[in-house]
Design an enzyme around this catalytic site. Sequence first.
Site, short mmCIF file in Angstrom:
data_model
loop_
_atom_site.label_atom_id
_atom_site.label_comp_id
_atom_site.label_asym_id
_atom_site.label_seq_id
_atom_site.Cartn_x
_atom_site.Cartn_y
_atom_site.Cartn_z
N CYS A 1 0.88 -1.18 0.00
CA CYS A 1 0.00 0.00 0.00
C CYS A 1 0.91 1.22 0.00
O CYS A 1 1.16 1.82 1.04
CB CYS A 1 -0.92 -0.02 1.21
SG CYS A 1 -1.88 -1.55 1.37
N ALA A 2 1.44 1.58 -1.15
CA ALA A 2 2.63 2.41 -1.24
C ALA A 2 2.41 3.90 -1.05
O ALA A 2 3.28 4.60 -0.54
CB ALA A 2 3.32 2.18 -2.59
N ALA A 3 1.28 4.43 -1.50
CA ALA A 3 1.08 5.89 -1.48
C ALA A 3 1.17 6.44 -0.04
O ALA A 3 0.75 5.76 0.90
CB ALA A 3 -0.27 6.24 -2.08
N PRO A 4 1.74 7.63 0.12
CA PRO A 4 2.20 8.57 -0.91
C PRO A 4 3.63 8.36 -1.38
O PRO A 4 4.13 9.15 -2.18
CB PRO A 4 2.06 9.92 -0.21
CG PRO A 4 2.33 9.62 1.22
CD PRO A 4 1.75 8.25 1.47
N ASN B 1 6.68 7.81 0.65
CA ASN B 1 7.83 8.05 1.52
C ASN B 1 8.53 6.76 1.91
O ASN B 1 9.76 6.66 1.86
CB ASN B 1 7.39 8.80 2.79
CG ASN B 1 7.08 10.25 2.53
OD1 ASN B 1 7.63 10.85 1.61
ND2 ASN B 1 6.19 10.83 3.32
N ASP C 1 -0.87 0.67 -5.36
CA ASP C 1 -1.93 1.46 -4.73
C ASP C 1 -3.10 1.50 -5.70
O ASP C 1 -2.90 1.60 -6.92
CB ASP C 1 -1.47 2.87 -4.38
CG ASP C 1 -2.36 3.49 -3.30
OD1 ASP C 1 -2.00 3.42 -2.12
OD2 ASP C 1 -3.43 4.03 -3.66
N ARG D 1 -3.48 8.93 -5.92
CA ARG D 1 -2.39 8.60 -4.99
C ARG D 1 -1.20 7.99 -5.74
O ARG D 1 -0.04 8.21 -5.36
CB ARG D 1 -2.90 7.64 -3.91
CG ARG D 1 -3.86 8.31 -2.93
CD ARG D 1 -4.58 7.30 -2.05
NE ARG D 1 -3.67 6.53 -1.22
CZ ARG D 1 -3.21 6.95 -0.03
NH1 ARG D 1 -3.58 8.13 0.44
NH2 ARG D 1 -2.40 6.19 0.68
N ASP E 1 1.64 -1.45 4.96
CA ASP E 1 1.14 -0.32 5.75
C ASP E 1 -0.26 0.01 5.22
O ASP E 1 -0.44 0.97 4.47
CB ASP E 1 2.08 0.88 5.61
CG ASP E 1 1.72 2.00 6.55
OD1 ASP E 1 1.88 1.84 7.77
OD2 ASP E 1 1.27 3.07 6.07
N CYS F 1 -0.68 3.74 11.36
CA CYS F 1 -0.58 4.98 12.13
C CYS F 1 -1.82 5.11 13.01
O CYS F 1 -2.43 6.16 13.13
CB CYS F 1 -0.41 6.20 11.22
SG CYS F 1 -1.68 6.36 9.93
#
Length: 491
Positions: free
Chosen positions: A260-263, A265, A284, A289, A331, A383
């Site tokens: 789930c790569a976006a954005p 970093n 993604d 995104r 993530d 997060c």
Amino acid sequence: MALYSAAAAVLACLERGEGGLKSLVYNSGFPHVRQLYALVSETLRYASVLEKLLDGAALLQAEKKLAPQLAKVLVYDLLFGKGLKCGGRWKALARRHRARLEAELARMKVRRKVTRNEDLLAPEKAVSAAGEWARAGWAPCVGSSGGLCLTCQAPAASQVPRYVRVNTLKTCVDDVIDFFKRQGYAYLGKAASVEELKALSGKKFLLDRHLPELLVFPSQTDLHDNLLYTSGHIILQDKASCLPAFLLGPVASSHIIDACAAPGNKTSHLAALLKNKGQIFAFDVDPKRVATTSTLLTRAGVTCCQLAQQDFLTVDPRDPKYSRVTHILLDPSCSGSGMVTRGPGEEAASSAERLQALSGFQRRVLNHALSFPALQRLVYSTCSLHQEENEDVVQAVLQKWGSAFRLVPAFPSWPCRGLTTFSGAESCLRASPAETLTHGFFVAVLERCKEGAAAPSSLPAAAKENPQPREGIEPGAAPKKRKKKKKQRVK
């Protein structure tokens, strides 16, 4: 006009449950994210008042083509903000109805027997705008009308510092330190404690005590216009967000999936750890995104990544293309409850029903990730502060996989551990503003068990002395000698 259109689009996405305020704002493509964040947040705070004003003034009935979300942001800025600053036909439309709206607002105040706009809010929302934004991590200016000045937002002096990851694909830590020193910043060396980070002020900065390529500046430091940022030599990334790639620790030839790569970093961090060797497959599902991620990766100089607009759950683990994938960074979408810049009203979105839906998705995507046949090591992170999205997800998935995978103690010296909801949960780590001076975060490291090997309950003593995995070296193993490579010097 672009500001109001962007704000209306974010409000519409929030109403449809397509994400949290912070993620929607930062992925909107609007260049002034703080201005947009402020407008949407304050519109949400005054939502009930705005709806009554729109009904009383019959604005939506008079203007059939005006979307309700756009009407709310226009009326908020017209009556409670600093006035309409943007041009265009919507500004003219709002001003045509200004007298009627102001009259309705005056009648509302008379009925409520109040004189201030703030007094119209429900008790739980009747706090000062400055106080609301201080808790959210911002320090807005307050206009004479009590509204926010949306043109001069600035980061608040919160306890979470500004973290800056040096992009080692383009430069090195020493060169970045020298660059900032030439710009008048004072370098104080490597941080020895959390207290040193709390004491940072002015134009001073430190090297992080845990991550070797992370610099720490005072929270109010704004580097968005700095040459190093615009050229991709540094990445503005919270320390907790740097932990997943760091703890995955791939060697330079690894094949990795960033599910789930976006954005982007974490993807760029993985590429830096790989030195642009090996292969990253990044996914993604959202086209906007993906575009944001592509821009970031290009600016960071990432060349080893294959970015795809695709739902990771539809990726076939048996596809020969992924036969060499040994590492996965996962993530997934979460409630975002650990983000200190969450806007007013976002916590209400973390209802029991929403948490149940999110944790169900998170279990599915984690199970899918573990089904890749060559997988050896996986990092699961969120997060979120909610146990339902963190320890409960890991426990449920490990129970399903039996002895095939084990939890590896992640960063044993890290002060915040997983909630002891099941045996081994202390192997996970948590981050929080109070204890680690970061956003709230959760990280679990899973490894495939070797046949006949028992899952160890703790790392050997050597790992506790040197807990940071670097470049795929397992905790406690002897580090490999690395050849020095000359980096592009920042002038």
